[in-house]
Scaffold this motif. Structure first.
Motif: not given
Lengths: 247, 267
Positions: A9-14, A21-23, A219-225
């Motif tokens: 996955l490269e710079d992915v938003d969904t 707001i992206p999930a 993960m938190n808030d839609g991001k990989i921490i």
């Protein structure tokens, strides 16, 4: 993107339809063949969205998603024949007119292909999986009459019956009691140990991180921490934080 | 004389019974009732417009109901609108259009053709219409045989069907288009206002008795034929409209099936 990775996955938003707001956002992830990745995070962190973006059920709105060397957006249907998916929950009504054996075989329908019926080999594979998961006594039962734990096992059998290259597990222990949970955990452990199956498992329960997972992602808030912790490091960090131990 | 007339009527009823109740297995399971209900009223509006313009009512019924299938399909598919909203808006629109068209139909609005669209007139069914019903019944049966896996998978859970690698969209639209064709072609039997009884009631009754979808697919058309025959008999005996008789018979049988359903028995 290289071909050494089974999932990239490269710079992915969904973003879900109707949402702004992206999930999940800015996701960069590379998983090698045979790796066992555990994704952990609180409810609403975007874990399920991540899994459904990987198998293409939820199309990403930005970035690139590749599985088994191919673009999931372009080859989604053929790729999903090789990706097993166990959802966290399924709303099955009690009167649902399907038997357990039918539901399990449905997992193989995509692989069997259009205009063809399941043959002896397909049934053989299904029986093998049913025996392995130990649900022989359930196969003639209506799927709507199963308990949460029984349904979870059936859905795992359904995902495995297609002999996938990637297995996506969304909270596979959420509906199971301790014994069933241990049983399934062991099965997943052996599955990973004895095959080259790549497993991505999502959980919100730190206690359910399998011992053989290669990597733990937070993960938190839609991001990989944190994306590159070993299972041991992750547990150590958790213990340190729990007992407020400083390095 | 009686036998030829009766045979034509019974063949028409059998074909409509089979076609409607087979498509009903999908409509009920996939919760497409509101979409199908709109289709039946679109077919009614199309037929009425056909009468006004002196164009074959059946052809326009097909055009209208297929158009509704293609318009509502994506909306229902993505759940952008609640099915009740779709039903509320389009059902009333189509019924209103149908009644407006009927007002302008040649002769009086209550001419036999106009009434036939509303309430059904199977006694006037002709050979061409029977052949068309036979063709659509055959198309449904062949589709169900050829795409049995895909249809069953979609009926269980569309998202999981996608996850197993099935491209569900063409099959979903095939179901919608077959529904619109069945609705249009069966309109003459039971009428635009009640056609949906023959689609929903036999399948709903069959769902009360079986946990195996294959048994439901066999049992539902048998019920469909039974309801049609019983409805025709009651209609002859008491001089009731055929469509209404079928609607009442099938609704009563469904009510009884809910009471007797082994699925709802405790213990």
């Amino acid at each position: 993107m290289s071909n050494n990775y089974i999932v990239e996955l490269e710079d992915v938003d969904t973003i879900y339809e109707g949402e702004k707001i992206p999930a999940i956002r800015d996701i960069n992830l590379k998983i090698k063949t045979g790796e066992f990745i555990c994704v952990i995070g609180p409810n609403g962190a975007g874990k399920t969205t991540l899994l459904e973006t990987i198998n293409g059920i939820l199309p990403s709105t930005r970035g690139k998603v590749r599985a088994i060397g191919q673009n999931i957006k372009k080859f989604g249907h053929s790729l999903r024949k090789k990706i097993g998916y166990v959802p966290q929950e399924m709303a099955i009504d009690e009167l649902s007119p399907f038997l357990v054996e039918d539901v399990i075989m449905m997992g193989r329908f995509g692989k069997i292909g259009i205009l063809k019926s399941p043959n002896a080999q397909d049934f053989e594979i299904m029986e093998e999986i049913i025996k392995w998961i130990k649900i022989e006594d359930l196969i003639r039962r209506p799927v709507g009459k199963l308990s949460g734990g029984q349904l979870q096992k059936v859905m795992i059998a359904r995902a495995l019956v297609k002999k996938p290259k990637i297995l996506l597990l969304d909270e596979p222990f959420s509906n199971l009691d301790i014994k069933a949970s241990q049983d399934i955990s062991e099965k997943i452990y052996h599955l990973h140990l004895n095959s080259k199956l790549t497993i991505i498992m999502v959980t919100h329960n730190i206690g359910s991180i399998p011992v053989n997972s290669n990597k733990v992602m937070l993960m938190n808030d839609g991001k990989i921490i944190q994306g590159n912790l070993s299972a041991d490091d992750f547990r150590l960090n958790q213990l340190k934080s729990l007992y407020e131990v400083k390095d | 004389m009686l036998s030829s007339f009766l045979i034509t009527t019974l063949i028409g009823a059998s074909l409509a019974g089979v076609a409607c109740s087979l498509i009903g297995v999908f409509v009920v399971r996939m919760k497409l009732s509101s979409v199908g209900f709109c289709m039946s009223h679109a077919a009614f509006a199309g037929s009425a417009l056909g009468l006004v313009l002196s164009i074959n009512p059946l052809a326009l019924a097909l055009v209208f109901s297929s158009a509704v299938a293609l318009i509502i399909g994506p909306i229902a598919e993505k759940s952008k609108l609640h099915p009740d909203v779709i039903l509320g808006v389009l059902f009333s629109l189509m019924l209103s259009l149908g009644l407006i068209f009927l007002k302008f139909s040649p002769g009086t609005a209550l001419s036999s053709s106009a009434m036939g669209i509303l309430w059904g007139s199977i006694l006037g069914i002709n050979t061409r219409e029977i052949i068309l019903l036979g063709i659509i019944t055959l198309v449904i049966l062949i589709s169900m045989k050829l795409f049995s896996k895909e249809f069953r998978s979609i009926m269980f859970d569309r998202k999981m069907a996608e996850a197993s690698g099935i491209n569900t969209k063409p099959f979903y639209y095939l179901i919608l288009l077959l529904t619109s064709a069945v609705v249009s072609l069966s309109l003459k039997l039971i009428g635009g206002l009640l056609i949906f009884a023959l689609i929903v009631n036999p399948a709903s009754t069959a769902y009360e008795f079986f946990y195996d979808i294959r048994k439901i697919i066999i049992f539902s058309p048998l019920l469909g034929i039974g309801y049609c025959f019983l409805g025709i008999a009651i209609s002859f005996l008491f001089d009731f409209p055929i469509g209404s008789s079928i609607g009442v018979v099938s609704a009563i049988c469904f009510g009884i099936s809910v009471i007797l359903s082994p699925k709802r028995r405790k213990g």
